[in-house]
Write a protein that holds these residues in place. Structure first.
Motif, PDB file in Angstrom:
ATOM      1  N   GLU A  88      -2.268  -1.788 -11.099  1.00 64.83           N
ATOM      2  CA  GLU A  88      -1.431  -0.820 -11.810  1.00 64.83           C
ATOM      3  C   GLU A  88      -0.394  -1.535 -12.659  1.00 64.83           C
ATOM      4  OE1 GLU A  88       0.972   3.291 -10.861  1.00 64.83           O
ATOM      5  OE2 GLU A  88       0.908   1.757  -9.307  1.00 64.83           O
ATOM      6  N   GLU A  89       0.148  -2.617 -12.128  1.00 64.22           N
ATOM      7  CA  GLU A  89       1.163  -3.354 -12.863  1.00 64.22           C
ATOM      8  C   GLU A  89       0.577  -4.055 -14.083  1.00 64.22           C
ATOM      9  OE1 GLU A  89       3.646  -4.039  -8.763  1.00 64.22           O
ATOM     10  OE2 GLU A  89       2.317  -5.604  -9.513  1.00 64.22           O
ATOM     11  N   ARG A  94       7.021   7.022  -8.083  1.00 66.12           N
ATOM     12  CA  ARG A  94       6.488   6.552  -6.806  1.00 66.12           C
ATOM     13  C   ARG A  94       6.431   5.029  -6.706  1.00 66.12           C
ATOM     14  NH1 ARG A  94       3.132  10.931  -8.124  1.00 66.12           N
ATOM     15  NH2 ARG A  94       3.237  12.679  -6.649  1.00 66.12           N
ATOM     16  N   THR A  95       6.739   4.335  -7.790  1.00 65.92           N
ATOM     17  CA  THR A  95       6.606   2.870  -7.794  1.00 65.92           C
ATOM     18  C   THR A  95       7.933   2.194  -8.156  1.00 65.92           C
ATOM     19  OG1 THR A  95       5.808   2.977 -10.080  1.00 65.92           O
ATOM     20  CG2 THR A  95       4.144   2.915  -8.335  1.00 65.92           C
ATOM     21  N   TYR A 139       9.213  -0.396  -6.974  1.00 65.93           N
ATOM     22  CA  TYR A 139       9.052  -1.853  -6.976  1.00 65.93           C
ATOM     23  C   TYR A 139       8.802  -2.381  -8.391  1.00 65.93           C
ATOM     24  CZ  TYR A 139       6.427  -6.233  -6.283  1.00 65.93           C
ATOM     25  OH  TYR A 139       5.962  -7.505  -6.350  1.00 65.93           O
ATOM     26  N   SER A 164       3.796   1.400  -1.616  1.00 69.74           N
ATOM     27  CA  SER A 164       2.873   1.451  -2.752  1.00 69.74           C
ATOM     28  C   SER A 164       2.130   0.138  -2.963  1.00 69.74           C
ATOM     29  CB  SER A 164       3.643   1.809  -4.032  1.00 69.74           C
ATOM     30  OG  SER A 164       4.631   0.838  -4.296  1.00 69.74           O
TER      31      SER A 164
END
Length: 426
Positions: free
Chosen positions: A160-161, A220-221, A223, A282
């Motif tokens: 995702e990142e 939700r992320t 981080y 996550s």
């Protein structure tokens, strides 16, 4: 005068066509009342605005069912945007979700006041833009950050990142010219040099290490936003070792509210168990995530952060009746505005931050003498004496002034523009 916003053939609440609060600055030390920018301009040195301008590439009718057809058309919104930005007379403007950059660079309302147009393009056909007051600043350095590239070099990053192609940041090192120099008026030479990066001595005068960004949207992320923000801070602090007389200021849509782990960490509040869960759960590899947090967050000194709007509700308590907004204020550790976004979502996502190097650790010798011992992770951070302090901010509209939501026929974005006023302290 009023404007009526027409939604599906029905009339919504009337909206002020001039929105006088939009053009009023509040300087607590000078007056308990807000005044026009022109009236208060002698009482501060410079001002910086930040504005998510709602790119046409991410504007969908389904997200703004309350808006009239014309309120969503780029040609109509563009006119309102440029007039609003121009009318606030900010020394520096940081805009996010900027599309059609050529239209910005050729707009008469903007080119009459600004000659620095520093732009970085992200994904989805929009990017971030910094505009600087005509003749007032010279650019010493400019840096673009693609978070997709940053994470691609990181073995700890998830899939995702890697996909953060739309998330970018820009850093511009601006030297403020001598007041007589920039107030003398525009010259052809100045205009031609507005994009030239001059090799000015870092000790010359004072300046700003200015960053403008739009962080990852998914709540939700946290981080991901932690890492994005920490990377920006570290890049700015590294530049400050070269330009020790320059103030670090970060503007943008940071996509977190004052009750989130990201906010709490950088503003010095303790994480709850829920915060830990949000940051760690996550992760594809939770153990690796914890190791990263330990190494890069909890085994180093973090930058110190102050927000232009952190005391806002001390002066302007929330008086609206929106239940969601009332509930939000009970969860926050400080007094930021209840919202800077008023659409299908209500909340504070936009910030202007003053960033300072980590505090040095103090040790006491046997004879009682105090010695300063820099933290190992902060050897690059040199002593820095701020030269600017925040002395005021632009008052924001109340929800009762905004109708069902924005954008509307008066306000061209789903975000409100924010602005801080700054005075020299040395």
């Amino acid at each position: 005068n009023t404007l009526l916003s027409v939604t599906s053939g029905t009339m919504s609440k009337p909206l002020s066509s001039s929105l006088p609060s939009r053009h009023h600055l509040f300087l607590p030390s000078h007056s308990p009342q807000q005044h026009s920018l022109a009236a208060l301009s002698p009482h501060f040195h410079l001002s910086i605005a930040s504005y998510n301008t709602l790119s046409p590439s991410v504007l969908y009718r389904s997200l703004y069912p309350y808006a009239s057809k014309q309120a969503l058309k780029w040609k109509y919104r563009r006119s309102l945007l440029f007039k609003e930005i121009s009318s606030c007379n900010a020394s520096i403007v940081c805009a996010q979700e900027v599309s059609f950059i050529d239209q910005w660079r050729s707009a008469k309302e903007l080119t009459e006041k600004y000659d620095g147009f520093y732009y970085v393009l992200g994904g989805n056909k929009h990017g971030s833009l910094i505009m600087t007051q005509k003749n007032r600043f010279e650019c010493c350095e400019e840096e673009h950050i693609s978070f997709a590239e940053v994470f691609a070099r990181d073995e700890d990053a998830s899939e995702e990142e890697f996909a953060l192609d739309a998330n970018v940041a820009q850093i511009v090192v601006l030297r403020e010219r001598d007041e007589k120099e920039w107030k003398s008026g525009s010259t052809e030479e100045n205009q031609e040099e507005s994009h030239v990066h001059h090799h000015t001595s870092p000790s010359d005068n004072h300046g700003i290490i200015l960053s403008n960004t739009h962080l990852f949207w998914n709540y939700r992320t946290p981080y991901i936003r932690l890492r994005q923000l920490l990377h920006i801070f570290d890049q700015c602090l590294a530049l400050q070792t070269k330009y020790p007389n320059y103030q670090i200021i970060l503007c943008g849509d940071l996509n977190f509210t004052p009750d989130t782990p990201e906010f709490k960490l950088f503003f010095g509040y303790e994480w709850t168990e829920k915060d830990w869960d949000m940051v760690v759960k996550s992760a594809d590899n939770k153990e690796r995530r914890l190791q990263w947090l330990k190494k890069y967050i909890f085994e180093r000194k973090l930058p110190r952060v102050e927000s232009v709007y952190q005391d806002y509700r001390k002066y302007f308590p929330y008086t609206g009746k929106d239940e969601e907004s009332v509930e939000n204020t009970t969860l926050w550790e400080d007094d930021h505005p209840v919202f800077t976004v008023w659409a299908n979502y209500h909340g504070t996502l936009d910030y202007i931050l003053m960033v300072y190097p980590p505090e040095e650790e103090e040790e006491t010798e046997g004879n009682g003498t105090t010695i300063v011992q820099p933290n190992d992770s902060d050897k690059l951070h040199q002593p820095h004496k701020p030269w600017l302090k925040n002395v005021g901010f632009l008052k924001l509209e109340e929800d009762t002034e905004l109708g069902e939501g924005i954008p509307n026929d008066v306000i061209p974005s789903d975000h409100l523009m924010i602005m801080g006023a700054f005075e020299k302290i040395r």
